[in-house]
Enzyme design. Structure first.
Site, PDB file in Angstrom:
ATOM      1  N   ASN A 145       0.853  -1.187   0.000  1.00 53.63           N
ATOM      2  CA  ASN A 145       0.000   0.000   0.000  1.00 53.63           C
ATOM      3  C   ASN A 145       0.894   1.245   0.000  1.00 53.63           C
ATOM      4  O   ASN A 145       1.674   1.449   0.933  1.00 53.63           O
ATOM      5  CB  ASN A 145      -0.897  -0.044   1.254  1.00 53.63           C
ATOM      6  CG  ASN A 145      -1.849   1.127   1.302  1.00 53.63           C
ATOM      7  OD1 ASN A 145      -1.459   2.250   1.003  1.00 53.63           O
ATOM      8  ND2 ASN A 145      -3.085   0.882   1.677  1.00 53.63           N
ATOM      9  N   ASP A 159      -0.117   4.456  -0.205  1.00 52.73           N
ATOM     10  CA  ASP A 159      -0.822   5.701   0.140  1.00 52.73           C
ATOM     11  C   ASP A 159       0.085   6.725   0.818  1.00 52.73           C
ATOM     12  O   ASP A 159       0.004   7.929   0.557  1.00 52.73           O
ATOM     13  CB  ASP A 159      -1.961   5.403   1.127  1.00 52.73           C
ATOM     14  CG  ASP A 159      -3.115   4.675   0.482  1.00 52.73           C
ATOM     15  OD1 ASP A 159      -3.219   4.688  -0.759  1.00 52.73           O
ATOM     16  OD2 ASP A 159      -3.917   4.091   1.225  1.00 52.73           O
ATOM     17  N   HIS A 160       0.939   6.240   1.733  1.00 53.81           N
ATOM     18  CA  HIS A 160       1.662   7.200   2.561  1.00 53.81           C
ATOM     19  C   HIS A 160       2.890   7.789   1.879  1.00 53.81           C
ATOM     20  O   HIS A 160       3.477   8.741   2.393  1.00 53.81           O
ATOM     21  CB  HIS A 160       1.951   6.598   3.934  1.00 53.81           C
ATOM     22  CG  HIS A 160       0.664   6.360   4.664  1.00 53.81           C
ATOM     23  ND1 HIS A 160      -0.228   7.379   4.934  1.00 53.81           N
ATOM     24  CD2 HIS A 160       0.068   5.223   5.092  1.00 53.81           C
ATOM     25  CE1 HIS A 160      -1.293   6.873   5.532  1.00 53.81           C
ATOM     26  NE2 HIS A 160      -1.140   5.563   5.638  1.00 53.81           N
ATOM     27  N   HIS A 200      -5.711   3.604  -1.658  1.00 47.82           N
ATOM     28  CA  HIS A 200      -7.032   3.955  -1.137  1.00 47.82           C
ATOM     29  C   HIS A 200      -7.325   5.395  -1.557  1.00 47.82           C
ATOM     30  O   HIS A 200      -6.676   6.325  -1.085  1.00 47.82           O
ATOM     31  CB  HIS A 200      -6.995   3.829   0.400  1.00 47.82           C
ATOM     32  CG  HIS A 200      -8.313   4.083   1.061  1.00 47.82           C
ATOM     33  ND1 HIS A 200      -8.478   3.968   2.418  1.00 47.82           N
ATOM     34  CD2 HIS A 200      -9.525   4.447   0.567  1.00 47.82           C
ATOM     35  CE1 HIS A 200      -9.734   4.242   2.737  1.00 47.82           C
ATOM     36  NE2 HIS A 200     -10.386   4.547   1.625  1.00 47.82           N
ATOM     37  N   ARG A 226      -9.360   8.106  -0.915  1.00 46.76           N
ATOM     38  CA  ARG A 226     -10.315   8.510   0.118  1.00 46.76           C
ATOM     39  C   ARG A 226     -11.171   9.658  -0.387  1.00 46.76           C
ATOM     40  O   ARG A 226     -10.774  10.412  -1.274  1.00 46.76           O
ATOM     41  CB  ARG A 226      -9.578   8.926   1.389  1.00 46.76           C
ATOM     42  CG  ARG A 226      -8.865   7.780   2.085  1.00 46.76           C
ATOM     43  CD  ARG A 226      -8.316   8.238   3.416  1.00 46.76           C
ATOM     44  NE  ARG A 226      -9.374   8.446   4.371  1.00 46.76           N
ATOM     45  CZ  ARG A 226      -9.679   7.589   5.360  1.00 46.76           C
ATOM     46  NH1 ARG A 226      -8.976   6.493   5.544  1.00 46.76           N
ATOM     47  NH2 ARG A 226     -10.665   7.850   6.181  1.00 46.76           N
ATOM     48  N   ARG A 274      -6.878  12.633   0.925  1.00 48.32           N
ATOM     49  CA  ARG A 274      -5.789  13.084   1.790  1.00 48.32           C
ATOM     50  C   ARG A 274      -4.444  12.455   1.429  1.00 48.32           C
ATOM     51  O   ARG A 274      -3.414  12.949   1.822  1.00 48.32           O
ATOM     52  CB  ARG A 274      -6.111  12.836   3.258  1.00 48.32           C
ATOM     53  CG  ARG A 274      -5.991  11.394   3.675  1.00 48.32           C
ATOM     54  CD  ARG A 274      -6.143  11.240   5.159  1.00 48.32           C
ATOM     55  NE  ARG A 274      -7.510  11.423   5.592  1.00 48.32           N
ATOM     56  CZ  ARG A 274      -8.065  10.753   6.608  1.00 48.32           C
ATOM     57  NH1 ARG A 274      -7.344   9.899   7.299  1.00 48.32           N
ATOM     58  NH2 ARG A 274      -9.315  10.947   6.953  1.00 48.32           N
ATOM     59  N   GLU A 334      -8.746   0.413  -2.924  1.00 46.67           N
ATOM     60  CA  GLU A 334      -9.619   0.437  -1.750  1.00 46.67           C
ATOM     61  C   GLU A 334     -10.570   1.618  -1.908  1.00 46.67           C
ATOM     62  O   GLU A 334     -10.135   2.724  -2.246  1.00 46.67           O
ATOM     63  CB  GLU A 334      -8.801   0.619  -0.477  1.00 46.67           C
ATOM     64  CG  GLU A 334      -7.920  -0.544  -0.157  1.00 46.67           C
ATOM     65  CD  GLU A 334      -7.084  -0.288   1.087  1.00 46.67           C
ATOM     66  OE1 GLU A 334      -7.224   0.780   1.713  1.00 46.67           O
ATOM     67  OE2 GLU A 334      -6.280  -1.156   1.426  1.00 46.67           O
ATOM     68  N   THR A 387      -7.140   6.450   9.971  1.00 50.48           N
ATOM     69  CA  THR A 387      -6.974   5.391   8.978  1.00 50.48           C
ATOM     70  C   THR A 387      -8.261   4.581   9.023  1.00 50.48           C
ATOM     71  O   THR A 387      -9.180   4.955   9.760  1.00 50.48           O
ATOM     72  CB  THR A 387      -5.738   4.530   9.294  1.00 50.48           C
ATOM     73  OG1 THR A 387      -5.643   3.478   8.337  1.00 50.48           O
ATOM     74  CG2 THR A 387      -5.800   3.927  10.690  1.00 50.48           C
ATOM     75  N   THR A 388      -8.347   3.503   8.231  1.00 46.40           N
ATOM     76  CA  THR A 388      -9.579   2.712   8.260  1.00 46.40           C
ATOM     77  C   THR A 388      -9.642   2.006   9.611  1.00 46.40           C
ATOM     78  O   THR A 388      -8.865   1.097   9.874  1.00 46.40           O
ATOM     79  CB  THR A 388      -9.566   1.681   7.113  1.00 46.40           C
ATOM     80  OG1 THR A 388      -9.142   2.345   5.927  1.00 46.40           O
ATOM     81  CG2 THR A 388     -10.927   1.076   6.915  1.00 46.40           C
ATOM     82  N   GLU A 428     -11.012  -9.333   2.935  1.00 46.97           N
ATOM     83  CA  GLU A 428      -9.746  -8.985   3.594  1.00 46.97           C
ATOM     84  C   GLU A 428     -10.047  -8.856   5.076  1.00 46.97           C
ATOM     85  O   GLU A 428     -10.884  -8.043   5.489  1.00 46.97           O
ATOM     86  CB  GLU A 428      -9.178  -7.688   3.032  1.00 46.97           C
ATOM     87  CG  GLU A 428      -7.840  -7.345   3.709  1.00 46.97           C
ATOM     88  CD  GLU A 428      -7.094  -6.203   3.051  1.00 46.97           C
ATOM     89  OE1 GLU A 428      -7.216  -6.018   1.823  1.00 46.97           O
ATOM     90  OE2 GLU A 428      -6.379  -5.496   3.787  1.00 46.97           O
ATOM     91  N   HIS A 442      -3.589  -4.563   7.748  1.00 45.07           N
ATOM     92  CA  HIS A 442      -3.702  -3.419   8.646  1.00 45.07           C
ATOM     93  C   HIS A 442      -2.802  -3.592   9.859  1.00 45.07           C
ATOM     94  O   HIS A 442      -2.920  -4.568  10.586  1.00 45.07           O
ATOM     95  CB  HIS A 442      -5.139  -3.167   9.130  1.00 45.07           C
ATOM     96  CG  HIS A 442      -5.385  -1.704   9.376  1.00 45.07           C
ATOM     97  ND1 HIS A 442      -4.967  -1.059  10.505  1.00 45.07           N
ATOM     98  CD2 HIS A 442      -5.972  -0.754   8.608  1.00 45.07           C
ATOM     99  CE1 HIS A 442      -5.302   0.210  10.424  1.00 45.07           C
ATOM    100  NE2 HIS A 442      -5.897   0.431   9.284  1.00 45.07           N
ATOM    101  N   GLY A 443      -1.890  -2.654  10.018  1.00 48.69           N
ATOM    102  CA  GLY A 443      -1.047  -2.615  11.209  1.00 48.69           C
ATOM    103  C   GLY A 443       0.050  -3.670  11.235  1.00 48.69           C
ATOM    104  O   GLY A 443       0.665  -3.897  12.279  1.00 48.69           O
ATOM    105  N   HIS A 493       1.650   1.323   5.895  1.00 48.28           N
ATOM    106  CA  HIS A 493       2.223   2.367   6.736  1.00 48.28           C
ATOM    107  C   HIS A 493       3.596   1.984   7.279  1.00 48.28           C
ATOM    108  O   HIS A 493       4.543   2.779   7.227  1.00 48.28           O
ATOM    109  CB  HIS A 493       1.254   2.692   7.881  1.00 48.28           C
ATOM    110  CG  HIS A 493       1.746   3.781   8.763  1.00 48.28           C
ATOM    111  ND1 HIS A 493       2.462   3.532   9.914  1.00 48.28           N
ATOM    112  CD2 HIS A 493       1.652   5.127   8.655  1.00 48.28           C
ATOM    113  CE1 HIS A 493       2.771   4.674  10.483  1.00 48.28           C
ATOM    114  NE2 HIS A 493       2.292   5.657   9.742  1.00 48.28           N
TER     115      HIS A 493
HETATM  116  N1  PXP Z   1      -5.914  -3.082   4.090  1.00 53.33           N
HETATM  117  C1  PXP Z   1      -6.870  -2.133   4.173  1.00 53.33           C
HETATM  118  C2  PXP Z   1      -8.251  -2.480   3.732  1.00 53.33           C
HETATM  119  C3  PXP Z   1      -6.569  -0.838   4.632  1.00 53.33           C
HETATM  120  O1  PXP Z   1      -7.534   0.092   4.686  1.00 53.33           O
HETATM  121  C4  PXP Z   1      -5.230  -0.536   4.975  1.00 53.33           C
HETATM  122  C5  PXP Z   1      -4.884   0.853   5.412  1.00 53.33           C
HETATM  123  O2  PXP Z   1      -5.107   1.726   4.372  1.00 53.33           O
HETATM  124  C6  PXP Z   1      -4.275  -1.547   4.858  1.00 53.33           C
HETATM  125  C7  PXP Z   1      -4.646  -2.822   4.442  1.00 53.33           C
HETATM  126  C8  PXP Z   1      -2.832  -1.310   5.176  1.00 53.33           C
HETATM  127  O3  PXP Z   1      -2.688  -1.030   6.536  1.00 53.33           O
HETATM  128  P1  PXP Z   1      -1.320  -0.466   7.062  1.00 53.33           P
HETATM  129  O4  PXP Z   1      -1.080   0.832   6.369  1.00 53.33           O
HETATM  130  O5  PXP Z   1      -1.551  -0.320   8.534  1.00 53.33           O
HETATM  131  O6  PXP Z   1      -0.259  -1.485   6.737  1.00 53.33           O
END
Ligand code: PXP
Length: 253
Positions: free
Chosen positions: A14, A16-17, A50, A52, A56, A77, A107-108, A158, A197-198, A220
């Site tokens: 991912n 995004d950041h 993602h 959004r 952002r 996403e 975040t989500t 997921e 996530h995380g 992230h």
């Molecule tokens: N999966 C989904 C559906 C998410 O919304 C996110 C965060 O955007 C992630 C995975 C990735 O999570 P992380 O950035 O904490 O690794």
């Protein structure tokens, strides 16, 4: 994303950041497209973004460029809104993952209530599927949500690993057991199971070792770690940890 071997656990990176850092100053640097190319070279199987509602991080212009420039499958996403549905239908990414979205969240934060929102989700899942996208729903690892996802006709879910990632000690063990049960249950229902996530170097291995899991999406932590070691090495180390855990998990099964 196609598995390269039956035991291969796919890694969706991912990015995004990367866009979050760029947006802190405006301008073009660092470029998410360059990050996607580096992720591909470092062993990612897909790129997750993602879009959004408040844009952002990733923007519409990013989505345009990434859709054209990224060789890997893109997993978009998206919130279950008409606007996002229109954008997904225009771009037709490989996969569309429906996530809950609240503007004020960082975040989500939670999973989608697939059970409670059946009627509003059904036409969106159907239209994305009909357009050829692999639809997934980002849900908590619980039976009710898995059943709802299967009823909605989503081929993929997921599982939200946030509660596992943020728990410690016995609570983390319990959250992992919950994920393990959900993976088994989902596979029994005919669903393909992803998770994310995380996830970090410290907590990824027990999740990666779940043999029926098909894909992890991680963002992230990798972008944060890239500040210290570079994006390619950060992804490479995550890839190696996933492969080792999968190998051990399968051997130990
Ligand atoms: N999966 C989904 C559906 C998410 O919304 C996110 C965060 O955007 C992630 C995975 C990735 O999570 P992380 O950035 O904490 O690794």
């Amino acid at each position: 994303m196609q598995p390269v071997s039956p035991n291969h656990l796919r890694l969706g990176v991912n990015i995004d950041h990367v866009a979050t850092i760029r947006n802190a100053r405006g301008g073009l640097h660092p470029d998410p497209l360059r990050a996607a190319e580096m992720a591909a070279a470092a062993g990612a199987d897909g790129i997750t973004i993602h879009l959004r509602e408040d844009r952002r991080h990733i923007t519409d212009a990013d989505l345009d460029r990434l859709s054209i420039g990224v060789a890997l499958p893109i997993n978009l996403e998206m919130a279950a809104t008409d606007e996002m549905l229109g954008i997904a239908l225009r771009h037709r990414p490989h996969a569309a993952c429906i996530v809950p979205e609240r503007r004020a969240e960082r975040t989500t934060e939670g999973g989608l209530d697939a059970a409670g929102q059946h009627n509003s989700l059904q036409p969106i899942v159907a239209r994305l599927r009909d357009a050829g996208m692999r639809v997934s729903l980002f849900i908590a690892p619980d039976e009710r949500q898995l059943e709802a996802a299967a009823r909605l006709g989503a081929p993929v879910v997921e599982l939200h690993t946030g509660p596992y990632a943020h728990a410690e000690g016995d609570a983390a063990v319990a959250e992992l057991a919950r994920l393990e049960r959900a993976v088994a249950l989902g596979v029994e229902m005919g669903l393909e199971i992803h998770a994310g996530h995380g996830l970090t170097y410290d907590n990824v291995s027990p999740v990666a070792a779940l043999p029926q899991l098909a894909e992890l999406n991680i963002g992230h932590f990798l972008v944060g770690e890239a500040v210290f070691v570079g994006l390619g090495p950060a992804i490479g180390r995550m890839r190696a940890l996933m492969d080792a855990a999968r190998e051990m998990g399968v051997r130990g099964a």
